[in-house]
Design a protein around this motif. Structure first.
Motif, PDB file in Angstrom:
ATOM      1  N   ALA A  20      -5.363  -2.999   1.236  1.00 28.09           N
ATOM      2  CA  ALA A  20      -5.218  -4.405   1.640  1.00 28.09           C
ATOM      3  C   ALA A  20      -3.931  -4.599   2.432  1.00 28.09           C
ATOM      4  O   ALA A  20      -3.905  -5.327   3.427  1.00 28.09           O
ATOM      5  CB  ALA A  20      -5.235  -5.309   0.412  1.00 28.09           C
ATOM      6  N   PHE A  21      -2.843  -3.949   2.014  1.00 27.95           N
ATOM      7  CA  PHE A  21      -1.569  -4.049   2.727  1.00 27.95           C
ATOM      8  C   PHE A  21      -1.703  -3.463   4.129  1.00 27.95           C
ATOM      9  O   PHE A  21      -1.201  -4.017   5.100  1.00 27.95           O
ATOM     10  CB  PHE A  21      -0.465  -3.347   1.935  1.00 27.95           C
ATOM     11  N   GLN A  22      -2.400  -2.327   4.254  1.00 26.62           N
ATOM     12  CA  GLN A  22      -2.632  -1.724   5.560  1.00 26.62           C
ATOM     13  C   GLN A  22      -3.441  -2.657   6.456  1.00 26.62           C
ATOM     14  O   GLN A  22      -3.161  -2.792   7.649  1.00 26.62           O
ATOM     15  CB  GLN A  22      -3.398  -0.405   5.413  1.00 26.62           C
ATOM     16  N   LEU A  23      -4.437  -3.303   5.889  1.00 28.45           N
ATOM     17  CA  LEU A  23      -5.295  -4.196   6.660  1.00 28.45           C
ATOM     18  C   LEU A  23      -4.526  -5.413   7.160  1.00 28.45           C
ATOM     19  O   LEU A  23      -4.647  -5.810   8.317  1.00 28.45           O
ATOM     20  CB  LEU A  23      -6.482  -4.646   5.801  1.00 28.45           C
ATOM     21  N   ILE A  24      -3.683  -5.993   6.309  1.00 30.81           N
ATOM     22  CA  ILE A  24      -2.975  -7.222   6.664  1.00 30.81           C
ATOM     23  C   ILE A  24      -1.793  -6.949   7.589  1.00 30.81           C
ATOM     24  O   ILE A  24      -1.621  -7.619   8.609  1.00 30.81           O
ATOM     25  CB  ILE A  24      -2.507  -7.960   5.392  1.00 30.81           C
ATOM     26  N   TYR A  25      -0.952  -5.977   7.252  1.00 42.68           N
ATOM     27  CA  TYR A  25       0.302  -5.755   7.982  1.00 42.68           C
ATOM     28  C   TYR A  25       0.251  -4.576   8.950  1.00 42.68           C
ATOM     29  O   TYR A  25       1.150  -4.403   9.767  1.00 42.68           O
ATOM     30  CB  TYR A  25       1.457  -5.563   7.001  1.00 42.68           C
ATOM     31  N   GLY A  26      -0.751  -3.713   8.858  1.00 42.26           N
ATOM     32  CA  GLY A  26      -0.873  -2.596   9.787  1.00 42.26           C
ATOM     33  C   GLY A  26       0.108  -1.471   9.529  1.00 42.26           C
ATOM     34  O   GLY A  26       0.371  -0.671  10.426  1.00 42.26           O
ATOM     35  N   ILE A  27       0.664  -1.376   8.326  1.00 39.53           N
ATOM     36  CA  ILE A  27       1.632  -0.338   7.980  1.00 39.53           C
ATOM     37  C   ILE A  27       1.148   0.355   6.708  1.00 39.53           C
ATOM     38  O   ILE A  27       0.724  -0.298   5.756  1.00 39.53           O
ATOM     39  CB  ILE A  27       3.027  -0.941   7.736  1.00 39.53           C
ATOM     40  N   VAL A  28       1.229   1.698   6.707  1.00 38.92           N
ATOM     41  CA  VAL A  28       0.843   2.453   5.520  1.00 38.92           C
ATOM     42  C   VAL A  28       2.042   2.514   4.572  1.00 38.92           C
ATOM     43  O   VAL A  28       3.104   3.021   4.942  1.00 38.92           O
ATOM     44  CB  VAL A  28       0.406   3.878   5.903  1.00 38.92           C
ATOM     45  N   PRO A  29       1.910   1.979   3.350  1.00 36.53           N
ATOM     46  CA  PRO A  29       3.048   2.018   2.417  1.00 36.53           C
ATOM     47  C   PRO A  29       3.253   3.418   1.849  1.00 36.53           C
ATOM     48  O   PRO A  29       2.303   4.188   1.682  1.00 36.53           O
ATOM     49  CB  PRO A  29       2.650   1.020   1.323  1.00 36.53           C
ATOM     50  N   ASN A  30       4.520   3.747   1.559  1.00 32.59           N
ATOM     51  CA  ASN A  30       4.828   5.029   0.932  1.00 32.59           C
ATOM     52  C   ASN A  30       4.399   5.052  -0.522  1.00 32.59           C
ATOM     53  O   ASN A  30       3.914   6.063  -1.020  1.00 32.59           O
ATOM     54  CB  ASN A  30       6.324   5.320   0.997  1.00 32.59           C
ATOM     55  N   LYS A  31       4.606   3.938  -1.207  1.00 33.39           N
ATOM     56  CA  LYS A  31       4.412   3.923  -2.649  1.00 33.39           C
ATOM     57  C   LYS A  31       4.015   2.517  -3.087  1.00 33.39           C
ATOM     58  O   LYS A  31       4.477   1.526  -2.504  1.00 33.39           O
ATOM     59  CB  LYS A  31       5.731   4.321  -3.307  1.00 33.39           C
ATOM     60  N   VAL A  32       3.184   2.424  -4.116  1.00 30.32           N
ATOM     61  CA  VAL A  32       2.799   1.141  -4.694  1.00 30.32           C
ATOM     62  C   VAL A  32       3.000   1.227  -6.202  1.00 30.32           C
ATOM     63  O   VAL A  32       2.393   2.078  -6.860  1.00 30.32           O
ATOM     64  CB  VAL A  32       1.328   0.782  -4.371  1.00 30.32           C
ATOM     65  N   ASN A  33       3.854   0.386  -6.736  1.00 27.66           N
ATOM     66  CA  ASN A  33       4.055   0.279  -8.181  1.00 27.66           C
ATOM     67  C   ASN A  33       3.489  -1.052  -8.650  1.00 27.66           C
ATOM     68  O   ASN A  33       3.608  -2.057  -7.948  1.00 27.66           O
ATOM     69  CB  ASN A  33       5.534   0.359  -8.548  1.00 27.66           C
ATOM     70  N   VAL A  34       2.900  -1.054  -9.851  1.00 26.41           N
ATOM     71  CA  VAL A  34       2.228  -2.248 -10.354  1.00 26.41           C
ATOM     72  C   VAL A  34       2.766  -2.581 -11.738  1.00 26.41           C
ATOM     73  O   VAL A  34       2.976  -1.691 -12.567  1.00 26.41           O
ATOM     74  CB  VAL A  34       0.700  -2.024 -10.416  1.00 26.41           C
ATOM     75  N   VAL A  35       3.002  -3.877 -11.971  1.00 21.16           N
ATOM     76  CA  VAL A  35       3.464  -4.364 -13.266  1.00 21.16           C
ATOM     77  C   VAL A  35       2.536  -5.484 -13.716  1.00 21.16           C
ATOM     78  O   VAL A  35       2.247  -6.404 -12.942  1.00 21.16           O
ATOM     79  CB  VAL A  35       4.915  -4.908 -13.175  1.00 21.16           C
TER      80      VAL A  35
END
Length: 138
Positions: free
Chosen positions: A43-58
């Protein structure tokens, strides 16, 4: 799950601002409680066009709040994602709208404006038509 409904909104807090200002940028988002890390990344890639390095969830549990009644209320349970971007990459997140109160105008000016508006409006109804068409009105 629809990827556009995964990320709900960015979170604005002191911690999120400090994470944004570090050398390695981290952004904080409230996400759908049923979403996993892979879906959040897509979803982050779709919205902002950048591949994130890491995703942490709380998972933030609901906490009791004071309501003034016998039974305490509870806050909503949330899922929060901390998304780490590659070095040197930055995104622009819309800030929260300012909550400024509209300026109070002078009461006398408002009253005179309302009176003028009432005068300008043409009269409606059967009686007003009779008054306009009667020979005595001319």
């Amino acid at each position: 799950m629809d990827l556009l409904s995964v990320i709900i909104k960015p979170l604005h807090s002191e911690k999120s601002y400090s994470l944004r200002n570090e050398d390695i940028k981290k952004y904080v988002f409230e996400v759908n409680r049923n979403a996993n890390k892979y879906e959040i990344s897509l979803a982050f890639q779709l919205i902002y066009g950048i591949v994130p390095n890491k995703v942490n969830v709380v998972n933030r549990k609901p906490t009791p709040t004071r309501t003034g009644t016998r039974n305490p209320g509870m806050t909503k349970a949330k899922k929060i994602a901390y998304i780490t971007l590659p070095h040197g990459v930055d995104i622009q997140i819309d800030e929260e709208p300012s909550k400024e109160k509209p300026k109070k105008e002078n009461k006398k000016e408002l009253v005179t404006e309302r009176k003028e508006e009432k005068k300008e409006k043409p009269k409606k109804g059967v009686l007003s038509k009779l008054v306009k068409t009667s020979p005595k009105a001319k």
